[in-house]
Motif scaffolding. Structure first.
Motif, PDB file in Angstrom:
ATOM      1  N   ALA A 195     -12.502  -7.019   1.508  1.00 34.91           N
ATOM      2  CA  ALA A 195     -11.696  -6.896   0.435  1.00 34.91           C
ATOM      3  C   ALA A 195     -10.648  -6.084   0.618  1.00 34.91           C
ATOM      4  O   ALA A 195     -10.709  -5.011   1.296  1.00 34.91           O
ATOM      5  CB  ALA A 195     -12.378  -6.470  -0.756  1.00 34.91           C
TER       6      ALA A 195
ATOM      7  N   GLY B 202     -12.504  -0.860  -8.063  1.00 39.21           N
ATOM      8  CA  GLY B 202     -13.523  -1.723  -7.675  1.00 39.21           C
ATOM      9  C   GLY B 202     -14.761  -1.600  -8.808  1.00 39.21           C
ATOM     10  O   GLY B 202     -15.932  -2.251  -8.404  1.00 39.21           O
TER      11      GLY B 202
ATOM     12  N   SER C 182      -7.755  -3.104  -0.004  1.00 41.85           N
ATOM     13  CA  SER C 182      -7.985  -1.915  -0.983  1.00 41.85           C
ATOM     14  C   SER C 182      -6.341  -1.186  -0.777  1.00 41.85           C
ATOM     15  O   SER C 182      -6.162  -0.904   0.246  1.00 41.85           O
ATOM     16  CB  SER C 182      -9.019  -1.172  -0.703  1.00 41.85           C
ATOM     17  OG  SER C 182      -9.162  -0.184  -1.415  1.00 41.85           O
TER      18      SER C 182
ATOM     19  N   VAL D   9      -7.956  -3.208  -5.707  1.00 42.86           N
ATOM     20  CA  VAL D   9      -8.944  -3.926  -4.933  1.00 42.86           C
ATOM     21  C   VAL D   9      -8.837  -5.368  -5.214  1.00 42.86           C
ATOM     22  O   VAL D   9      -8.593  -5.762  -6.199  1.00 42.86           O
ATOM     23  CB  VAL D   9     -10.159  -3.265  -4.653  1.00 42.86           C
ATOM     24  CG1 VAL D   9     -11.083  -3.893  -3.615  1.00 42.86           C
ATOM     25  CG2 VAL D   9     -10.204  -1.918  -4.929  1.00 42.86           C
ATOM     26  N   CYS D  10      -8.729  -6.190  -4.199  1.00 41.89           N
ATOM     27  CA  CYS D  10      -8.871  -7.756  -4.411  1.00 41.89           C
ATOM     28  C   CYS D  10     -10.169  -8.436  -3.548  1.00 41.89           C
ATOM     29  O   CYS D  10     -10.131  -7.892  -2.432  1.00 41.89           O
ATOM     30  CB  CYS D  10      -7.271  -8.214  -4.055  1.00 41.89           C
ATOM     31  SG  CYS D  10      -7.307  -9.890  -3.400  1.00 41.89           S
ATOM     32  N   ARG D  11     -10.627  -9.213  -3.982  1.00 43.14           N
ATOM     33  CA  ARG D  11     -11.549 -10.088  -3.199  1.00 43.14           C
ATOM     34  C   ARG D  11     -11.571 -11.634  -3.742  1.00 43.14           C
ATOM     35  O   ARG D  11     -11.458 -11.858  -4.881  1.00 43.14           O
ATOM     36  CB  ARG D  11     -12.925  -9.457  -3.567  1.00 43.14           C
ATOM     37  CG  ARG D  11     -13.543  -9.595  -4.868  1.00 43.14           C
ATOM     38  CD  ARG D  11     -15.099  -8.661  -4.917  1.00 43.14           C
ATOM     39  NE  ARG D  11     -15.332  -8.965  -6.363  1.00 43.14           N
ATOM     40  CZ  ARG D  11     -16.394  -8.306  -6.784  1.00 43.14           C
ATOM     41  NH1 ARG D  11     -16.768  -7.248  -6.031  1.00 43.14           N
ATOM     42  NH2 ARG D  11     -16.860  -8.533  -7.911  1.00 43.14           N
TER      43      ARG D  11
ATOM     44  N   ASN E  86       0.766  -1.184   0.032  1.00 43.05           N
ATOM     45  CA  ASN E  86      -0.051   0.198   0.046  1.00 43.05           C
ATOM     46  C   ASN E  86       0.975   1.481   0.168  1.00 43.05           C
ATOM     47  O   ASN E  86       1.840   1.278   0.849  1.00 43.05           O
ATOM     48  CB  ASN E  86      -0.868   0.077   1.236  1.00 43.05           C
ATOM     49  CG  ASN E  86      -2.005   1.054   1.124  1.00 43.05           C
ATOM     50  OD1 ASN E  86      -2.265   1.694   0.051  1.00 43.05           O
ATOM     51  ND2 ASN E  86      -2.454   1.365   2.305  1.00 43.05           N
TER      52      ASN E  86
ATOM     53  N   TRP F 157     -13.673  -5.712 -12.769  1.00 49.76           N
ATOM     54  CA  TRP F 157     -12.896  -6.677 -12.044  1.00 49.76           C
ATOM     55  C   TRP F 157     -12.246  -7.617 -13.015  1.00 49.76           C
ATOM     56  O   TRP F 157     -12.744  -8.249 -14.150  1.00 49.76           O
ATOM     57  CB  TRP F 157     -13.762  -7.620 -11.267  1.00 49.76           C
ATOM     58  CG  TRP F 157     -14.445  -6.758  -9.922  1.00 49.76           C
ATOM     59  CD1 TRP F 157     -15.393  -5.961  -9.940  1.00 49.76           C
ATOM     60  CD2 TRP F 157     -13.809  -6.502  -8.982  1.00 49.76           C
ATOM     61  NE1 TRP F 157     -15.855  -5.217  -8.924  1.00 49.76           N
ATOM     62  CE2 TRP F 157     -14.508  -5.705  -8.028  1.00 49.76           C
ATOM     63  CE3 TRP F 157     -12.477  -6.881  -8.172  1.00 49.76           C
ATOM     64  CZ2 TRP F 157     -14.205  -5.301  -6.748  1.00 49.76           C
ATOM     65  CZ3 TRP F 157     -12.436  -6.700  -6.626  1.00 49.76           C
ATOM     66  CH2 TRP F 157     -13.242  -5.676  -6.175  1.00 49.76           C
TER      67      TRP F 157
ATOM     68  N   PRO G  66     -17.212  -6.037   0.818  1.00 50.01           N
ATOM     69  CA  PRO G  66     -16.452  -4.660   0.371  1.00 50.01           C
ATOM     70  C   PRO G  66     -15.925  -3.936   1.713  1.00 50.01           C
ATOM     71  O   PRO G  66     -14.515  -3.695   1.752  1.00 50.01           O
ATOM     72  CB  PRO G  66     -17.484  -3.771  -0.160  1.00 50.01           C
ATOM     73  CG  PRO G  66     -18.601  -4.559  -0.332  1.00 50.01           C
ATOM     74  CD  PRO G  66     -18.663  -5.716   0.483  1.00 50.01           C
TER      75      PRO G  66
END
Ligand SMILES: Nc1nc2c(c(=O)[nH]1)N[C@H]1C(S)=C(S)[C@@H](COP(=O)(O)O)O[C@H]1N2
Ligand SMILES: [Mo]
Length: 348
Positions: free
Chosen positions: A339, A276, A341, A312-314, A243, A279, A325
């Motif tokens: 998620a 977001g 971020s 962002v990853c989920r 980050n 995707w 989220p």
């Protein structure tokens, strides 16, 4: 040239709680000495730890094993991520009290042991048995011993192990050697270290670490809707980039991380580079025949110079669960799995 090396990060000193440098290893196992550490008490005295393990309570025949005797029984080896239920607590708003874990209360190791089921089949259990209670040797003088229970069905799961080996070596003292329980799929409070007693009971266990701690309390000022913490939520982290990194022209153009779950298997990891809105499916790499192991994921990308990106990853699992989220707040801060971020700048 001297290569730099990562270290664990101390979160509290008494008791010893340390995070793993989880972002810096693109591997299947957390290297020696870098597995996170989570303790509720000071370490039990090495010399008085687990001379033997007894299986007792509502059994048909009480039995006791020494670690050496257990090692002669048929064993199995599993690649298991341990995750503290409080992992990522510091990402909850407002911040719950408790050990302020970032993302590093998570590590993965090979664990070898005998299925608990094989021991319980030898002792048998009485009609009406509902739970099995596990006791560690720590805490006896300080408060109450660290004790946790499992429902009988989970205790009989062929992958619930009484372990003596971690990454091919005797389990280090700080990780609960010589004998520790490993409960794949559950948050790691279930994996009792310095195991000295296994007790079958016909009543639900009421210890502090079962009924007060490791309970989801969804509301800030009452205990309504409380629920026990059990299986690991679907979760993921971005290991690279970090980050707020500023990427240089010769830095890798790859986003990578890991994803894990305690129910079913990781099914899909999606990554967005526009905060977001859109995707992209990441490429998944699995360790063959190790259903609990984390999945490593990557997504190549081609960022433009001078721009800032919201990544962002989920992840989603085969049980149909997806990272929300934002993490679901609860008073003690367990199971945080929002998620992830991050913001990345690309230099001109
Ligand atoms: N006896 C005992 N077992 C224990 C604990 C403890 O404090 N005492 N902590 C639990 C919790 S909350 C976690 S997250 C894991 C941490 O295991 P590690 O220190 O080997 O990483 O051990 C579990 N087993
Ligand atoms: Mo934990």
């Amino acid at each position: 040239m001297i290569a730099p090396s990562p270290h664990r990060r101390t979160i509290t000193l008494h008791p010893d709680n340390q995070e793993s440098p989880i972002h810096f290893y693109d591997q299947w196992i957390t290297p020696d000495g870098l597995h996170y550490l989570r303790n509720h008490y000071r370490y039990p005295d090495y010399l008085h730890t687990n001379q033997s393990l007894s299986v007792t309570g509502d059994v048909r025949k009480m039995l006791t094993w020494t670690p050496d005797q257990l090692r002669t029984l048929p064993s199995k080896k599993l690649l298991v991520p341990l995750e503290c239920a409080g992992n990522k607590r510091s990402s909850l708003q407002p911040r719950p009290f408790g050990v302020q874990w970032g993302e590093g209360a998570l590590s993965q190791a090979w664990w070898r042991g005998v299925p608990l089921r094989d021991l319980l089949e030898r002792t048998g259990w009485k009609e009406g048995a509902v739970e099995v209670v596990f006791t560690g040797t720590d805490g006896h003088e300080e408060r109450e011993p660290f004790q946790r229970s499992l429902p009988l069905a989970k205790a009989l799961d062929p992958d619930t192990l009484v372990c003596w080996e971690m990454n091919g070596q005797p389990i280090p003292h700080k990780h609960g050697g010589p004998l520790r329980l490993i409960v794949p799929g559950w948050y790691a409070m279930a994996s009792v270290k310095w195991l000295c007693e296994i007790r079958v009971t016909t009543h639900p266990f009421q210890g502090t670490f079962q009924t007060e701690e490791y309970v989801y309390y969804p509301h800030s000022d009452d205990d309504e809707d409380k629920a026990p913490v059990t299986t690991i939520n679907i979760n993921a982290i971005i290991q690279y980039p970090l980050n707020c990194d500023i990427l240089q022209p010769d830095d890798p153009r790859l986003i990578r991380g890991i994803a894990w779950t305690g129910e079913g298997a990781v099914d899909r990891v999606e990554v967005s580079i526009d905060g977001g809105t859109h995707w992209n499916p990441a490429l998944l790499q699995r360790f063959p025949h190790q259903p609990y192991a984390w999945v490593r994921w990557t997504l190549p990308w081609n960022p433009e110079r001078g721009r800032t990106y919201g990544i962002v990853c989920r992840a989603r699992d085969t049980a149909g669960r997806m990272q929300p989220p934002t993490p679901r707040w609860n008073r003690k801060g367990y199971g945080s799995n929002g998620a992830v971020s991050i913001q990345i700048k690309i230099c001109d």
